[in-house]
Design a protein around this motif. Structure first.
Motif, PDB file in Angstrom:
ATOM      1  N   SER A 202     -11.511  -1.166  -1.837  1.00  0.00           N
ATOM      2  CA  SER A 202     -11.063  -2.160  -1.682  1.00  0.00           C
ATOM      3  C   SER A 202      -9.990  -2.611  -2.661  1.00  0.00           C
ATOM      4  O   SER A 202      -9.257  -3.602  -2.551  1.00  0.00           O
ATOM      5  CB  SER A 202     -12.153  -3.465  -2.371  1.00  0.00           C
ATOM      6  OG  SER A 202     -12.745  -2.937  -3.657  1.00  0.00           O
ATOM      7  N   GLY A 203      -9.469  -1.791  -3.414  1.00  0.00           N
ATOM      8  CA  GLY A 203      -8.178  -1.807  -4.212  1.00  0.00           C
ATOM      9  C   GLY A 203      -8.324  -2.005  -5.634  1.00  0.00           C
ATOM     10  O   GLY A 203      -7.432  -2.407  -6.321  1.00  0.00           O
TER      11      GLY A 203
ATOM     12  N   SER B 174      -8.793   0.756  -8.207  1.00  0.00           N
ATOM     13  CA  SER B 174      -7.829   1.374  -9.041  1.00  0.00           C
ATOM     14  C   SER B 174      -6.284   0.986  -8.887  1.00  0.00           C
ATOM     15  O   SER B 174      -5.629   0.985  -9.839  1.00  0.00           O
ATOM     16  CB  SER B 174      -8.066   3.013  -8.518  1.00  0.00           C
ATOM     17  OG  SER B 174      -9.318   3.268  -8.778  1.00  0.00           O
TER      18      SER B 174
ATOM     19  N   GLU C 144      -6.726  10.119 -10.778  1.00  0.00           N
ATOM     20  CA  GLU C 144      -5.814   9.696 -10.023  1.00  0.00           C
ATOM     21  C   GLU C 144      -4.661   8.735 -10.686  1.00  0.00           C
ATOM     22  O   GLU C 144      -3.857   8.223  -9.935  1.00  0.00           O
ATOM     23  CB  GLU C 144      -6.499   8.743  -8.989  1.00  0.00           C
ATOM     24  CG  GLU C 144      -7.549   7.689  -9.632  1.00  0.00           C
ATOM     25  CD  GLU C 144      -8.231   6.740  -8.499  1.00  0.00           C
ATOM     26  OE1 GLU C 144      -7.590   6.123  -8.154  1.00  0.00           O
ATOM     27  OE2 GLU C 144      -9.513   7.114  -8.386  1.00  0.00           O
TER      28      GLU C 144
ATOM     29  N   PHE D  34       0.718  -5.191  -1.485  1.00  0.00           N
ATOM     30  CA  PHE D  34       1.783  -4.309  -2.139  1.00  0.00           C
ATOM     31  C   PHE D  34       2.490  -3.899  -1.069  1.00  0.00           C
ATOM     32  O   PHE D  34       2.048  -3.203  -0.252  1.00  0.00           O
ATOM     33  CB  PHE D  34       1.306  -3.280  -2.962  1.00  0.00           C
ATOM     34  CG  PHE D  34       2.141  -2.889  -4.078  1.00  0.00           C
ATOM     35  CD1 PHE D  34       2.112  -3.442  -5.195  1.00  0.00           C
ATOM     36  CD2 PHE D  34       2.983  -1.890  -3.777  1.00  0.00           C
ATOM     37  CE1 PHE D  34       2.996  -3.129  -6.308  1.00  0.00           C
ATOM     38  CE2 PHE D  34       3.881  -1.230  -4.784  1.00  0.00           C
ATOM     39  CZ  PHE D  34       3.792  -2.092  -6.129  1.00  0.00           C
TER      40      PHE D  34
ATOM     41  N   THR E 199      -0.825   4.955  -4.441  1.00  0.00           N
ATOM     42  CA  THR E 199      -1.987   5.103  -3.779  1.00  0.00           C
ATOM     43  C   THR E 199      -2.803   6.145  -3.698  1.00  0.00           C
ATOM     44  O   THR E 199      -2.591   7.195  -4.648  1.00  0.00           O
ATOM     45  CB  THR E 199      -1.386   5.218  -2.453  1.00  0.00           C
ATOM     46  OG1 THR E 199      -2.326   5.204  -1.206  1.00  0.00           O
ATOM     47  CG2 THR E 199      -0.503   6.325  -2.052  1.00  0.00           C
TER      48      THR E 199
HETATM   49  N1  LIG Z   1      -3.113  -4.525  -3.228  1.00  0.00           N
HETATM   50  C1  LIG Z   1      -2.899  -3.464  -2.239  1.00  0.00           C
HETATM   51  N2  LIG Z   1      -1.711  -3.763  -1.562  1.00  0.00           N
HETATM   52  C2  LIG Z   1      -1.502  -2.633  -0.437  1.00  0.00           C
HETATM   53  N3  LIG Z   1      -2.427  -1.559  -0.546  1.00  0.00           N
HETATM   54  C3  LIG Z   1      -3.603  -1.575  -1.181  1.00  0.00           C
HETATM   55  C4  LIG Z   1      -3.840  -2.532  -2.207  1.00  0.00           C
HETATM   56  N4  LIG Z   1      -4.854  -2.137  -2.855  1.00  0.00           N
HETATM   57  C5  LIG Z   1      -5.358  -1.199  -2.550  1.00  0.00           C
HETATM   58  N5  LIG Z   1      -4.666  -0.519  -1.370  1.00  0.00           N
HETATM   59  C6  LIG Z   1      -4.529   0.516  -0.528  1.00  0.00           C
HETATM   60  O1  LIG Z   1      -6.081   0.899  -0.557  1.00  0.00           O
HETATM   61  C7  LIG Z   1      -6.303   2.180  -0.893  1.00  0.00           C
HETATM   62  C8  LIG Z   1      -7.433   2.435  -1.758  1.00  0.00           C
HETATM   63  O2  LIG Z   1      -7.400   1.628  -2.946  1.00  0.00           O
HETATM   64  P1  LIG Z   1      -8.213   2.058  -4.369  1.00  0.00           P
HETATM   65  O3  LIG Z   1      -8.117   3.530  -4.589  1.00  0.00           O
HETATM   66  O4  LIG Z   1      -7.689   1.039  -5.392  1.00  0.00           O
HETATM   67  O5  LIG Z   1      -9.749   1.928  -4.063  1.00  0.00           O
HETATM   68  P2  LIG Z   1     -10.762   1.765  -5.133  1.00  0.00           P
HETATM   69  O6  LIG Z   1     -11.261   0.206  -4.873  1.00  0.00           O
HETATM   70  O7  LIG Z   1     -10.107   2.162  -6.533  1.00  0.00           O
HETATM   71  O8  LIG Z   1     -11.872   2.698  -4.464  1.00  0.00           O
HETATM   72  P3  LIG Z   1     -12.976   3.627  -5.129  1.00  0.00           P
HETATM   73  O9  LIG Z   1     -14.035   2.869  -5.537  1.00  0.00           O
HETATM   74  O10 LIG Z   1     -13.091   4.580  -3.885  1.00  0.00           O
HETATM   75  O11 LIG Z   1     -12.262   4.246  -6.518  1.00  0.00           O
HETATM   76  C9  LIG Z   1      -4.927   2.446  -1.659  1.00  0.00           C
HETATM   77  O12 LIG Z   1      -4.817   3.857  -1.865  1.00  0.00           O
HETATM   78  C10 LIG Z   1      -4.096   1.548  -0.958  1.00  0.00           C
HETATM   79  O13 LIG Z   1      -3.548   2.611   0.148  1.00  0.00           O
END
Ligand SMILES: Nc1ncnc2c1ncn2[C@@H]1O[C@H](COP(=O)(O)OP(=O)(O)OP(=O)(O)O)[C@@H](O)[C@H]1O
Ligand SMILES: [Mg+2]
Length: 495
Positions: free
Chosen positions: A158-159, A161, A187, A471, A482
């Motif tokens: 969901s974004g 990290s 990461e 973003f 990413t």
């Molecule tokens: N604000 C944003 N704008 C554009 N793309 C995004 C954004 N946030 C996340 N993404 C896209 O979603 C992908 C996954 O996000 P992220 O790695 O933050 O997930 P996460 O919530 O940390 O997942 P996990 O729990 O598996 O670690 C990123 O690599 C990016 O491509």
């Protein structure tokens, strides 16, 4: 005689029209005088557009009929279209001279921008996305919260990290704060390296070391930093010795005794070489009479002489770099808990040192549920959440697992002590729990239901705002932030 007649005529007219107007005028005057109202001259313009003349006609017609339905009359600005257009542009130049006098409260209904905003143009405010209701920037400074502790919650992908990395990047550029990251998924390294920070790969194969016995004179707010260090060493031994009951009282006593012995040399002459190692603790334990001491020493042996001895070295990395990332991905299952505990202790050391320097420290713990699983690291996390604020620390936890966060009453304390919550898309079960805990309305819940990446709800103190942060994907920074596999591979090809 003539004037008498005129006044008689006037009098006979008065009751019908003027009397009413007079009453209204008096009421208006009273409002202006006593109710803090002002008088405004208002010109209200509705700009109609259309790609063709026909379409424009239709649109104007529709606007007129909508207004009519609400008992309003729209007046066409025939031959004044240009002036009308110019006046409706944000140029602060009204060229239409049709005005009405309105009081403050009547005028206010023409300004529908009553959405809540979070915009602080202070020196250290950071960007957190756009307000989903008004599209205005969300700029806030977590340091201004009563409690700057933060949580980033959301389902995998969901974004979480991503938003943490964005905040790190902004904080690095805008503030002077130090930044420490506990990175169980390896990461954050590309970002940290790009910012000339220190990435510390902690793994059995690595030659980068941090010494868990490191201590600085500010380690504790009391006069005796050793007492707190002893507490940490006890937690460490507890993890190592394991067992259901943890350490026995006698074991604790001998460990504490030995800790005081091994730091003596360092405090007499605090040079880096004199910093004790785990090995010194091991040796000190062996010299004690109690059999319990030997029991603990035996458990420690593998970490000192055996194959898990990566924590038995003097620190050889720049742990004082402004931005430090502990990569613990390669730590096997055996060492992960220990590694996380040691990282937490290093964070503690840094925060305390920074406090005396009057500096803030931001600490990010990704995959926070890993820390909560183990009793020792969970207890340490709770401590961090309780006490960091006073020390100028700004901790942020990232987790996909809300249930873990609320599992024990102690840990749920973390939740209550976080005034900053960045909530991304939520799984169904978690959503219900959160709605109850945080008093979220069903409408607000819709922002964390099947929402896209980088969309959700921001809790800042007692303000709740929906945000979007899309973003731009064509930026170099995006490639650094990413985690999407195909994009990471692409970025590596570029290099
Ligand atoms: N604000 C944003 N704008 C554009 N793309 C995004 C954004 N946030 C996340 N993404 C896209 O979603 C992908 C996954 O996000 P992220 O790695 O933050 O997930 P996460 O919530 O940390 O997942 P996990 O729990 O598996 O670690 C990123 O690599 C990016 O491509
Ligand atoms: Mg993540």
């Amino acid at each position: 005689e003539k004037s008498e007649i005129i006044s008689k005529v006037y009098l006979s007219l008065l009751p019908s029209d003027l009397a009413t107007y007079g009453r209204d005028a008096k009421a208006l005057l009273k409002e202006l005088q006593s109710q803090n109202e002002r008088m405004f001259l208002v010109t209200f313009l509705v700009l109609n557009t259309g790609k063709t003349e026909q379409e424009l006609e239709t649109n104007v017609f529709q606007a007129v009929s909508i207004a009519q339905k609400h008992n309003c009359e729209l007046c066409r600005l025939d031959f004044q279209q240009e002036q009308g257009l110019m006046s409706s542009l944000p140029l602060a130049d009204c060229q239409i001279e049709i005005q009405r006098g309105l009081t403050t409260s009547s005028t206010a209904i023409f300004v529908p921008f009553t959405t809540q905003e979070l915009f602080d143009n202070g020196k250290e405010s950071l960007y957190y996305g756009l307000n989903a209701l008004s599209n205005n920037l969300i700029m806030v400074d977590r340091k201004k919260l009563k409690n700057p502790n933060g949580l980033i919650l959301g389902t995998p992908g969901s974004g979480k990290s991503f938003s943490a990395k964005r905040e790190i990047c902004n904080a690095f550029l805008v503030t002077d704060d130090d930044i420490i990251i506990c990175d169980p998924e390896c990461e954050y390294a590309p970002l940290v390296e790009r910012l000339h920070g220190q990435v510390i790969h902690i793994s059995p194969a690595s030659t980068q070391y941090i010494n868990p016995m490191d201590i600085n004179s500010n380690y504790s707010e009391e006069d005796n930093p050793l007492a707190l260090k002893a507490d940490f060493v006890l937690s460490l031994c507890e993890l190592v010795v394991g067992g259901k009951e943890g350490l026995q009282p006698v074991e604790k006593t001998v460990i504490d005794r030995c800790v005081h012995v091994i730091y003596r040399k360092y405090f007499e002459n605090p040079t880096p070489e004199n910093m004790p190692l785990l090995e010194d603790l091991y040796n000190a334990l062996l010299t004690q009479d109690e059999p319990e001491a030997r029991h603990v020493a035996a458990a420690l042996e593998i970490y000192v002489k055996g194959s898990l001895n990566i924590f038995n070295h003097h620190t050889n990395v720049d742990i004082n770099n402004r931005i430090v990332c502990f990569d613990i991905k390669q730590l096997g299952k055996q060492l992960k808990k220990l590694g996380m505990l040691i990282v937490q202790d290093a964070v503690w050391g840094r925060v305390t040192a920074n406090r005396s320097a009057g500096k803030s420290t931001r600490y990010y713990a990704d995959e926070f549920h890993l820390l909560l699983k183990e009793e020792q690291t969970a207890a340490y996390s709770v401590e961090i959440w309780k006490r960091f604020r006073k020390w100028g620390g700004i901790p942020t936890a990232l987790t996909q697992n809300v249930k873990d966060l609320l599992a024990s009453p102690e840990v749920s304390n973390i939740f209550e002590n976080s005034d900053f919550v960045y909530m991304l898309n939520q799984a169904n079960g978690d959503r219900q729990i959160l709605a109850k805990q945080l008093n979220i309305s069903p409408h607000q819940l819709s922002y964390v239901t099947h929402s896209g990446e980088g969309e959700g709800l921001l809790f800042f103190g007692n303000v709740i705002l929906p945000f979007v942060d899309h973003f731009p994907k064509d930026l170099e920074l995006y490639r650094i932030l990413t985690t999407r596999l195909s994009e990471v591979a692409e970025a590596q090809k570029h290099e």
